[in-house]
Each structure stands twice: as C-alpha cells, then as structure tokens.
Design an enzyme around this catalytic site. Structure first.
Site, short mmCIF file in Angstrom:
data_model
loop_
_atom_site.label_atom_id
_atom_site.label_comp_id
_atom_site.label_asym_id
_atom_site.label_seq_id
_atom_site.Cartn_x
_atom_site.Cartn_y
_atom_site.Cartn_z
CB CYS A 335 -1.05 0.01 1.08
SG CYS A 335 -0.70 -0.94 2.54
NE ARG A 364 2.59 -9.18 5.36
CZ ARG A 364 1.27 -9.12 5.22
NH1 ARG A 364 0.52 -9.97 5.89
NH2 ARG A 364 0.71 -8.22 4.45
CD GLN A 382 -0.21 -8.84 0.18
OE1 GLN A 382 0.19 -7.73 -0.17
NE2 GLN A 382 -0.78 -9.05 1.35
CG ASP A 384 -2.10 -5.51 -2.25
OD1 ASP A 384 -3.29 -5.39 -1.94
OD2 ASP A 384 -1.16 -5.03 -1.57
CG HIS A 386 -3.71 -0.38 -2.42
ND1 HIS A 386 -2.64 -1.16 -2.75
CD2 HIS A 386 -3.98 -0.63 -1.12
CE1 HIS A 386 -2.26 -1.84 -1.68
NE2 HIS A 386 -3.05 -1.55 -0.67
CE LYS A 466 -9.18 -8.35 8.41
NZ LYS A 466 -7.78 -8.76 8.39
CG HIS A 512 -5.83 -1.43 1.87
ND1 HIS A 512 -4.48 -1.36 2.07
CD2 HIS A 512 -6.35 -0.31 2.45
CE1 HIS A 512 -4.18 -0.25 2.74
NE2 HIS A 512 -5.30 0.40 2.99
#
Length: 637
Positions: A335, A364, A382, A384, A386, A466, A512
RNA sequence: GCCGGUGUAGCUCAGUCGGUAGAGCAACGCAUUCGUAAUGCGUGGGUCGGCGGUUCGAAUCCGUCCACCGGCACCA
C-alpha cells in the site's frame, strides 16, 4: 401433575414429578438409550432433572450436534477424572467440547508423554465401565471457591471468581471427581460409550493469553458410536493424504530448505501453475478496470514510520542496513508504494476511482511456530490492489470487488463463500470518529448490496475495517482468502490528495483488496481442494504423450509438437518402459491426460486419450483431440 | 515466540543392549519392444540434522543449536 408437550405437538400427562430420563423411557426404550439431555422450555438440561410443571420438552439424542456436544463434554470430564486419579498433583482448568471432539487443559509440573496418553485413555475406559452416577449441585460462590482452593485447584477458584454474580455456581460430581461446570451432563459415565480416542498433546496458554503460563492440553475425539468414530478417523486420514506439502513433492511443484526458512523454491511445474494463476488474474483485473504497477521491494524505514507500519509491525519486518547507514525495510505490504504512485501526479476527482494493482512479493518475519507449508510463509505474493476513490464511491466499488471475487472463486471451483465484517482492533491508528465513518461506510455498502455477512469483532486491520471472504473447500474446511478494507487513515498519513470539483484538495478513500490473498497459499488451498487433481486448464502439465513401443517415437514427437503449438502444456515419455509403468507414474504425478501411442495410432493417425482417475481410454483422430483439449484448456468463464 | 514430538540414501521407512549402517521405490547399466496404475538382472549411493561432551568405541547416552510435524499465541 406435569403435562409434557413433545415437539410433534402431542402431550403426555404424568401423575407426579418426573425425570427427563423417565419421560424418554415413556416414549420408547430406544429413545431412552439414545438420549443424552433434555431441552425443557428451550433450555438444555440434564436428563436427571425433575420436571414438576407443565413444560415443552425435546429429548436430545447422542447423534445430534447438541447431543454430541454433551457427549464430548462428558468425555472431557472423564479424561479429567482419569488424569486426577493417575496424577493427583495435577490441577484441572477448562475442558470444553469442540468441533469433532474435546480437550482439557491441565496444570502439572511434570509433562505428559504420549505414553501417559495411552494410560489416561485406558483409565477413561475404566471410568466408563464403572458407570459412575453424575450428579449436579448448586453451590454458594464462596463455598465453591473455598472447596476448590482446599483441593489445590487454584485455576478453578479463579474461574468461579469470574462467574457473574447473578449466575448459579454449579458443580458436577462423578465418583470422587468434582468439577465446576455449567452442564448439562449425562446421567452416568457409562453412557459415554466407547467411541472416543485421545489424539494429541499440546501446549496452550492459560486463558489464551501468551503472557500467561502455558498449560498442557490433551485433545480427544468422541462420537455417538464406533462407526462414526471410524468414519472420522478415516476423514482425518483422507485430509492428510491431500496435504499440499505431500502433493508438492509428488507432483514436483516446489520445495523448502533450511537456508530459506519460510520461503519457497518453485520448481518448473509449480511455477507454471503460479504463472497460470497470475495470467488469469491479470486478465480479469484488466477487464475490471485495474491498472498494473510495480513498486520497490526496499524502501526507506521513514516511509514505514509515516504509514504506521513500523510502530505496529516493525518487529516483524525484514530490514537491511547499508554502508551509508540507512535502514531499508523489505516491503511487508504494497500500500505505501501504491500511494506514492498516486501522489506523484496531481490527481483530479475525474480520475477516481483509480485502481492500482500489483502482484507484489512481500516479506514478513512470521513467528517460527506459525510457518506451515505454502499456507503460512515469510515471503509471498499478493494479488494486491488499491482503489483510490471518494466516500460516495465506496458502495459501487465494494459491489464491483464482490462480484469480481465471487466469479473468480467460481472459476477456481469454489461455490461456497462466506462473508464477514471485521471492525476496529485494539491496536490501531487514527481517531475513533474516523473509524466510525469507515465502519459505517462499509456497513452501508454491504447492506445496500444485500450481502449476507457475520460479524467478526476486533479483527479489522490496524488502519481500517474489513470484509473477509471465506471459501469452503471440498472437504468442508474454511479458508479466509479475499479481503476488502476501507482505509481513511493511510492516505492522510502518507499525504495523498486529489483536487475535487470545488477546486480544493481532498483526501481520497483507500480501499485495499485482494482476491487470492497470497498466491502461494491459494495454490496450497487449490491443491488440497482438488487433492492434486487440478482442472485441466490449471494443471501445470496437461498432457503426457507416452509411447507403447519405440515404433511410435517419431509420431509421438510429432503429436507432442502439435499439442504444444495448440498451447497445451505437453511432455513426451519415450522411455523403454511398459505402458503400465508409464501410466502409473504419470497418474501419480496427477497429469490429467495421458496420450498413449502404439502401432495402431501411428497407422491411423489417431491418439488414445486416457483421463486421470478414469478407467478406459478413447481413441480419436489427432485433430479432434487437439480441438477438444484446446477447448478444455480455456478458463471456463 | 511457547509446549510436545520428530530428524537415518532423492522418496517412504527399519536399525535390539553403545561394537564397522539396512530394505523397498527412485537413479545408473544390461536385457526386454511390451496396449493403459510397478518387466527382469546387475551397479552405485550415507557428515545417521549441525556443533560440543561422555566413552577404548556413539545413529544409539548427555548438552546445545537448527529445521520440520501437531497444537497455543500471532497473522498488516
């Protein structure tokens, strides 16, 4: 003179107060045998309860979900009694029924060994044989605390102290064993039966809090009868058989090794599968109006301090210190990078919603004990994205994400998807009013889209509430994969703005979202869902062309070439082995289609198609085979 | 990270009481050309997870570290 109404509407009158067991007996001896509890005016009670007034009842039997819960709770008590008999210095704490079984947490200086477990199970069977009466008593709070303290049961005393003042403290006795318990329980230990088994030994924190001491937990499973127990054990074995780590080895997809704990070495076939998913998702996202970007793996620590990641997750981030004395953080999320892309140009409200997507690889530092095959790793990718938008656009964007996601899950073979709403966690950034706004906006969106959802309190991200999308696999397990988060915090923290209709600067809303979640984990889920037998369009190796005799070698190469030209992932097996051997080997690696070629096929320009898991084969002209398989190879959208 | 268990050939696993490390499959070689889930014979292959200790001698006993497995806690 109680008049008792049964669920079917019929009534029975008794001349004097009567126990639940007796009511069951009056209906039928079979029912009485199967009974484990009684529901009186909607409340689950012991069978030994005396009924004095007119009531509605229902006899709860051992094969129902509620009945099994009672049974399993009894199994937990029997286990605690067995442990107290064998190891009197042990304190018992809590022991509930859980899915498929039960556990009990014990506090004891010595550790339980697997051998102890066998002894405990044997003693449990003895307790069942003894058929001890189980009786319920209501005690005064102080008396109960005194009693358990006197027994050296400090944990039990603590639990009683926490029971609300207006609730009765009830204890159950069986033999010498006295346990604090809400109940209900069976009339006697013999009713538990023999269909139980202790399964595993584990540590568990007192009250589930890792700052507390660790207790010893023993898990068991318990069922209404031997048949159900056997069936359960078989189900567990089946689940083990489809373990994605096993499939990964068998299908030669990936491996792990000690030098890269929690990171995956993708082999050619595994990476092909990975890329197939990425290609598919990229295509879906492009159509849905996303633009793909790519942002740095390493960014200066200061950026993560600004975003709030450093404070919340700093300990779980990989960093690198360079000669110039700068600390770089390896991105744990995409992000902040996407916000930089958004910020670089002066943005107009006309550009919103702006959807930036990235197949971003994040790292991570997950706790060592959390690592688990592909499902929980330290380096993963991911899908991912946004979405920068206005508050007014939240509902429409949420709707678009939901329908995209559900379509994609359906393509992947998952029809059953549950939705959860997770609100503000303890640890978070931002003002409460901002959270109110974010949560309300998301709830409003979900309601106006008519989504069925459950509430998952306190499980939101640190920057916003979320939606969690949970899919159910072929053997009934739930996996949380997709997520959509409404973030009114990070854009402001990272200084993202756009020019509104009014000509002034505004802070955008940041949504997200991820659909697969982690590509790596999703592959693990797919492998277990399909037990390795991936649909043709996903299979990393779709076709194996195997010769029966070497006479067919030339033709086999030709056939394979034509399949490859048609875009089918094809390999050849010209080895000097029997066709049985080849079929077995390629079946074990889960190749969906084996093309076997012998003299007949060469002569007729045909191929013999054998499908994974099917018995016979089909001989068709080569051109037909190519047409059929190419069609199957497209994602069925 | 915490608790318990496990670690022996590429894979699956055996190895008794501390006395020179084994099997099946796979690999390699030879023979075999075979019609849909294992053809036969032969050969090679080991830092017994790493390090340290006890011992005349350690896969085996002790300590420690690592990884994996099952839970707990965690999961942006």
């Amino acid at each position: 003179m109680p008049i008792i109404s049964l669920p079917d509407g019929s009534k029975k009158e008794f001349s004097e107060p009567i126990t639940g067991s007796a009511v069951a007996e009056s209906i039928g001896s079979g029912l009485a045998k199967a009974a484990v509890a009684i529901r009186i005016n909607g409340v689950l009670r012991d069978l030994t309860t005396h009924i004095e007034d007119d009531v509605d009842i229902e006899i709860v039997t051992r094969t129902t979900d509620e009945g099994l819960e009672v049974l399993r709770h009894d199994a937990a008590h029997a286990m605690a009694e067995a442990v107290k008999e064998l190891y009197p210095d042990t304190q018992v704490t809590i022991g509930p029924a859980i899915q498929d079984g039960f556990y009990y947490d014990f506090a004891r200086n010595e550790t339980f060994t697997p051998e102890d477990m066998e002894l405990i199970e044997k003693r449990m069977r003895k307790i069942v044989e003894r058929d001890e009466k189980i009786t319920r008593e209501v005690w005064a709070r102080a008396q109960a605390i005194e009693f358990f303290k006197g027994q050296g049961e400090i944990y039990k005393a603590k639990i009683i102290a926490d029971i609300p003042e207006d609730e009765d403290v009830t204890v159950y006795k069986q033999g010498e064993f006295v346990d604090l318990c809400r109940g209900p329980h069976l009339p006697s230990t013999g009713r538990l039966g023999k269909a139980f088994k202790l399964t595993k030994l584990a540590g568990a924190y007192w009250r589930g809090d890792s700052s507390n001491e660790m207790l010893q937990r023993i898990y068991g499973t318990a069922w209404a009868n031997d048949k159900d127990l056997k069936q359960y054990l078989h189900r567990v074995e089946e689940a083990e058989r489809r373990d994605h780590r096993q499939m990964g080895r068998q299908m030669n997809l990936f491996h792990f090794q000690d030098e890269a704990v929690g990171a995956i070495f993708w082999h050619p076939k595994g990476w092909t599968l990975f890329q197939t998913l990425v290609d598919y998702m990229r295509q879906r996202q492009n159509i849905a109006g996303y633009q793909e970007v790519n942002t740095p793996e390493l960014m200066d620590r200061s950026l993560w301090e600004t975003s709030g990641h450093w404070d919340t997750f700093g300990e779980n981030m990989f960093t690198s210190l360079t000669e110039d004395n700068r600390v770089w953080a390896i991105k744990p999320m995409n992000c902040p990078g996407h916000v930089q892309v958004f910020k670089k140009n002066l943005r107009s409200y006309r550009e919103l919603p702006l959807r930036l997507a990235e197949f971003g690889k994040v790292h991570r530092y997950e706790p060592s004990g959390a690592l688990h095959g592909l499902m929980r790793v330290r380096a993963f990718t991911q899908d991912d994205a946004h979405i920068f938008c206005t508050e007014d656009q939240i509902t429409a964007e949420t709707g678009a994400v939901c329908s995209l996601l559900l379509e994609i899950y359906r393509d992947m073979g998952f029809e059953d998807v549950a939705i959860k709403f997770a609100d503000r966690p303890q640890r978070r950034v931002g003002e409460d009013q901002v959270w109110d706004r974010a949560e309300n906006a998301l709830l409003k969106a979900m309601d106006s889209l008519n989504l069925d959802y459950t509430h998952n309190p306190g499980e939101g991200a640190f920057y916003g509430p979320k939606i969690e999308f949970v899919l159910r696999d072929a053997i009934g397990r739930d996996w949380q994969c997709g997520t959509l988060q409404v973030d009114l915090n990070l854009p402001a923290r990272l200084g993202a703005t756009y020019i509104g209709e009014d000509g002034k600067r505004h802070t955008p809303v940041l949504l997200h979202r991820a659909i697969f979640g982690s590509l790596e984990r999703f592959i693990g889920i797919l492998l277990e869902h399909y037990a390795g037998n991936l649909p043709f369009w996903l299979a990393p190796q779709q076709v194996m062309v195997a010769t029966i005799t070497s006479d067919a070698d030339q033709y086999a190469l030709e056939v394979a070439q034509q399949f490859q030209n048609a875009g089918l992932r094809t390999e050849t097996d010209l080895r000097n082995e029997k066709i049985n051997y080849k079929v077995r080997e390629h079946s074990l690696t889960k190749t969906p289609v084996i093309i076997a070629l012998g003299k007949r096929e060469v002569e007729n320009h045909t191929v013999s198609i054998r499908r994974l898991g099917k018995k016979g084969q089909k001989v068709v002209p080569l051109t037909e085979a190519i047409a059929t398989l190419s069609k199957e190879s497209r994602p069925h959208t």
